[in-house]
Design a protein around this motif. Structure first.
Motif, PDB file in Angstrom:
ATOM      1  N   ASP A   1       0.811  -1.140   0.004  1.00  0.00           N
ATOM      2  CA  ASP A   1      -0.099   0.033  -0.032  1.00  0.00           C
ATOM      3  C   ASP A   1       0.878   1.087  -0.156  1.00  0.00           C
ATOM      4  OD1 ASP A   1      -3.018   0.768   1.523  1.00  0.00           O
ATOM      5  OD2 ASP A   1      -1.477   2.319   1.151  1.00  0.00           O
ATOM      6  N   LYS A   2       0.579   2.078  -1.174  1.00  0.00           N
ATOM      7  CA  LYS A   2       1.611   3.151  -1.212  1.00  0.00           C
ATOM      8  C   LYS A   2       1.608   4.022   0.037  1.00  0.00           C
ATOM      9  CE  LYS A   2       0.392   5.371  -4.686  1.00  0.00           C
ATOM     10  NZ  LYS A   2      -0.266   5.457  -6.188  1.00  0.00           N
ATOM     11  N   GLU A   3       0.465   4.398   0.557  1.00  0.00           N
ATOM     12  CA  GLU A   3       0.286   5.235   1.785  1.00  0.00           C
ATOM     13  C   GLU A   3       0.722   4.701   3.094  1.00  0.00           C
ATOM     14  OE1 GLU A   3      -3.982   6.803   1.438  1.00  0.00           O
ATOM     15  OE2 GLU A   3      -3.537   7.101  -0.780  1.00  0.00           O
ATOM     16  N   THR A   4       0.398   3.750   3.057  1.00  0.00           N
ATOM     17  CA  THR A   4       0.608   3.213   4.690  1.00  0.00           C
ATOM     18  C   THR A   4       1.839   2.233   4.515  1.00  0.00           C
ATOM     19  OG1 THR A   4      -0.799   1.479   4.308  1.00  0.00           O
ATOM     20  CG2 THR A   4      -1.735   3.243   5.325  1.00  0.00           C
ATOM     21  N   GLY A   5       2.330   1.857   3.561  1.00  0.00           N
ATOM     22  CA  GLY A   5       3.363   0.745   3.507  1.00  0.00           C
ATOM     23  C   GLY A   5       2.899  -0.607   3.961  1.00  0.00           C
ATOM     24  N   ALA A   6       1.864  -0.806   4.162  1.00  0.00           N
ATOM     25  CA  ALA A   6       1.297  -2.158   4.590  1.00  0.00           C
ATOM     26  C   ALA A   6       1.604  -3.125   3.555  1.00  0.00           C
ATOM     27  CB  ALA A   6      -0.162  -2.161   5.026  1.00  0.00           C
ATOM     28  N   LYS A   7       1.695  -4.566   3.833  1.00  0.00           N
ATOM     29  CA  LYS A   7       1.984  -5.610   2.632  1.00  0.00           C
ATOM     30  C   LYS A   7       1.100  -6.628   2.956  1.00  0.00           C
ATOM     31  CE  LYS A   7       6.917  -4.311   2.665  1.00  0.00           C
ATOM     32  NZ  LYS A   7       7.036  -3.456   3.848  1.00  0.00           N
ATOM     33  N   LEU A   8       0.410  -7.127   1.702  1.00  0.00           N
ATOM     34  CA  LEU A   8      -0.244  -8.192   1.814  1.00  0.00           C
ATOM     35  C   LEU A   8       0.149  -9.175   0.753  1.00  0.00           C
ATOM     36  CD1 LEU A   8      -4.297  -6.797   1.964  1.00  0.00           C
ATOM     37  CD2 LEU A   8      -2.949  -8.658   3.507  1.00  0.00           C
ATOM     38  N   PRO A   9      -0.039 -10.442   1.010  1.00  0.00           N
ATOM     39  CA  PRO A   9       0.205 -11.392  -0.272  1.00  0.00           C
ATOM     40  C   PRO A   9      -0.571 -11.163  -1.374  1.00  0.00           C
ATOM     41  CG  PRO A   9       0.085 -12.271   1.741  1.00  0.00           C
ATOM     42  CD  PRO A   9      -0.396 -11.244   1.961  1.00  0.00           C
ATOM     43  N   PHE A  10       0.075 -11.118  -2.599  1.00  0.00           N
ATOM     44  CA  PHE A  10      -0.928 -11.044  -3.808  1.00  0.00           C
ATOM     45  C   PHE A  10      -1.623 -12.368  -3.981  1.00  0.00           C
ATOM     46  CE2 PHE A  10      -1.573 -12.422  -8.202  1.00  0.00           C
ATOM     47  CZ  PHE A  10      -2.041 -11.333  -8.882  1.00  0.00           C
ATOM     48  N   SER A  11      -2.964 -11.970  -4.229  1.00  0.00           N
ATOM     49  CA  SER A  11      -4.073 -13.051  -4.181  1.00  0.00           C
ATOM     50  C   SER A  11      -4.806 -13.047  -5.586  1.00  0.00           C
ATOM     51  CB  SER A  11      -5.080 -12.927  -3.240  1.00  0.00           C
ATOM     52  OG  SER A  11      -6.345 -13.382  -3.223  1.00  0.00           O
ATOM     53  N   ARG A  12      -4.490 -14.245  -6.245  1.00  0.00           N
ATOM     54  CA  ARG A  12      -5.235 -14.394  -7.719  1.00  0.00           C
ATOM     55  C   ARG A  12      -6.684 -14.280  -7.597  1.00  0.00           C
ATOM     56  NH1 ARG A  12      -3.238 -19.058 -11.579  1.00  0.00           N
ATOM     57  NH2 ARG A  12      -3.315 -20.082  -9.325  1.00  0.00           N
ATOM     58  N   GLY A  13      -7.246 -14.716  -6.330  1.00  0.00           N
ATOM     59  CA  GLY A  13      -8.661 -14.750  -6.105  1.00  0.00           C
ATOM     60  C   GLY A  13      -9.151 -13.486  -5.884  1.00  0.00           C
ATOM     61  N   ILE A  14      -8.737 -12.505  -5.436  1.00  0.00           N
ATOM     62  CA  ILE A  14      -9.031 -11.132  -5.039  1.00  0.00           C
ATOM     63  C   ILE A  14      -9.046 -10.508  -6.488  1.00  0.00           C
ATOM     64  CG2 ILE A  14      -8.454  -8.949  -4.163  1.00  0.00           C
ATOM     65  CD1 ILE A  14      -7.578 -10.342  -1.503  1.00  0.00           C
ATOM     66  N   LEU A  15      -8.011 -10.611  -7.065  1.00  0.00           N
ATOM     67  CA  LEU A  15      -7.924  -9.798  -8.503  1.00  0.00           C
ATOM     68  C   LEU A  15      -8.895 -10.338  -9.502  1.00  0.00           C
ATOM     69  CD1 LEU A  15      -6.474  -7.735 -10.142  1.00  0.00           C
ATOM     70  CD2 LEU A  15      -4.822  -9.760 -10.984  1.00  0.00           C
ATOM     71  N   THR A  16      -9.179 -11.662  -9.374  1.00  0.00           N
ATOM     72  CA  THR A  16     -10.264 -12.426 -10.054  1.00  0.00           C
ATOM     73  C   THR A  16     -11.575 -11.739  -9.828  1.00  0.00           C
ATOM     74  OG1 THR A  16      -9.224 -14.548 -10.175  1.00  0.00           O
ATOM     75  CG2 THR A  16     -11.757 -14.527 -10.869  1.00  0.00           C
ATOM     76  N   ARG A  17     -11.820 -11.480  -8.559  1.00  0.00           N
ATOM     77  CA  ARG A  17     -13.126 -10.780  -8.264  1.00  0.00           C
ATOM     78  C   ARG A  17     -13.233  -9.394  -8.928  1.00  0.00           C
ATOM     79  NH1 ARG A  17     -15.609 -10.921  -2.342  1.00  0.00           N
ATOM     80  NH2 ARG A  17     -13.983  -9.138  -2.195  1.00  0.00           N
ATOM     81  N   SER A  18     -11.962  -8.659  -8.513  1.00  0.00           N
ATOM     82  CA  SER A  18     -12.059  -7.202  -9.073  1.00  0.00           C
ATOM     83  C   SER A  18     -12.233  -7.102 -10.584  1.00  0.00           C
ATOM     84  CB  SER A  18     -10.995  -6.601  -8.559  1.00  0.00           C
ATOM     85  OG  SER A  18      -9.901  -6.707  -9.215  1.00  0.00           O
ATOM     86  N   ILE A  19     -11.718  -8.265 -11.161  1.00  0.00           N
ATOM     87  CA  ILE A  19     -11.795  -8.215 -12.778  1.00  0.00           C
ATOM     88  C   ILE A  19     -13.348  -8.422 -13.214  1.00  0.00           C
ATOM     89  CG2 ILE A  19     -11.083  -9.208 -14.918  1.00  0.00           C
ATOM     90  CD1 ILE A  19      -8.287  -9.700 -13.284  1.00  0.00           C
TER      91      ILE A  19
END
Ligand code: ATP
Ligand code: 2PG
Length: 290
Positions: A6-24
């Motif tokens: 996250d650019k603003e907070t610097g927080a990191k999360l593992p990349f999830s193909r499932g989350i990206l699928t849903r947003s697509i």
């Protein structure tokens, strides 16, 4: 593992193909295509040797992958919904329509596409009211909406079925208003669905959108009741017996919708009904991203 930063907070999360699928899927492509695009994006990130990636980079890569595959319109839609998300625009969708037309099925699909975590069924609100208000005090809420006419006395000259229905709707609308007030206060996104969402009974605020779902006729309603009975304890018989009443309530709700300019969406093919709502939402929310 690729980490999304996250650019603003610097927080990191593992990349999830499932989350990206849903947003697509917001772009209108089906889940299979969305999954393929998300996989292509992931592959590209791996190829680039990325350990860290920003959400901006993911968005750009997803957009260009959609374009490369000839999905230009879908790419624009994807960008539209992401922008709306980033701007934290609050969105509440209310789905009304007669018993069994497919409101909760459409609500589930819409919630998935829009990434909305909260679906509130008005049947649940009615259930809570039943616990706190005795049958003797408010008999109409203790029966099905299409049977409320059996327990209230309609004034002379007024259709008892519609009077009974309106009485229950009026009472359950108090609960719907409470839910709306809370989501306004907390800036929550929600879908509220149920027979008690009726045009004219609830005042809508900015970015709250109501739709009335319909079926083309009695036959499709019967098919829905039989289909539901295959996997749910809600047997078909009670609804089949009352199908004429339910269709009359549909006519009443549609008349109100037309009178008040609420869009009416016919549910023949689920996919088409959901897409029609998404398209209408996009049109009405356009001002938020311009
Ligand atoms: N477009 C569709 N095509 C085929 N079946 C559908 C379609 N839409 C809904 N159904 C099926 O019809 C049944 C009734 O749908 P659903 O439970 O979503 O209706 P509802 O309007 O929420 O009903 P209620 O008001 O009684 O809660 C379900 O079994 C659902 O899977
Ligand atoms: O009141 C109704 O019309 C339906 C709505 O879902 O509820 P029930 O299945 O409890 O009759």
């Amino acid at each position: 593992m690729i980490l999304v930063v996250d650019k603003e907070t610097g927080a990191k999360l593992p990349f999830s193909r499932g989350i990206l699928t849903r947003s697509i899927t917001l772009s209108g492509v089906d889940v299979g295509v969305a999954y393929a695009i998300a996989s292509a994006v992931q592959k590209e990130l791996i190829k680039r040797g990325k350990r860290f990636v920003t959400t901006d980079e993911i968005r750009e890569l997803t957009y260009s992958t959609l374009i490369e595959r000839g999905l230009r319109e879908e790419a624009e839609r994807y960008l539209f919904w992401r922008t709306l998300r980033r701007r934290k625009v609050r969105l509440t969708v209310l789905l009304g329509g007669a018993t069994g037309v497919g409101k909760s099925t459409i609500a589930t699909e819409l919630a998935f596409r829009l990434g909305i975590l909260s679906i509130i069924g008005t049947d649940t609100i009615r259930e809570v009211l039943r616990k706190v208000i005795a049958r003797e005090l408010l008999p109409d809420i203790h029966v099905s909406s299409f049977l409320a006419s059996n327990v209230v006395n309609a004034p002379r000259g007024i259709d008892p079925l519609i009077y009974g229905f309106e009485t229950q709707v009026k009472h359950v609308s108090v609960g719907i208003k409470a839910v709306l007030e809370r989501s306004r206060r907390e800036g929550l996104n929600a879908i509220i669905e149920g027979i008690h969402v009726v045009p004219g009974f609830i005042e809508l605020d900015e970015n709250e959108f109501m739709y009335v779902i319909t079926v083309p006729g009695r036959e499709s309603l019967l098919a829905h009741f039989y289909e539901r009975a295959r996997y749910s304890p809600r047997g078909a018989e009670r609804y089949v017996k009352n199908v004429e009443k339910i269709m009359r309530i549909q006519d009443y709700i549609v008349d109100r919708a037309k009178e008040l300019g609420i869009p009416v969406i016919e549910n023949v093919e689920l996919e088409k009904a959901v897409t029609a709502i998404m398209e209408d939402l996009m049109k009405r929310l356009k001002k938020e991203v311009d």
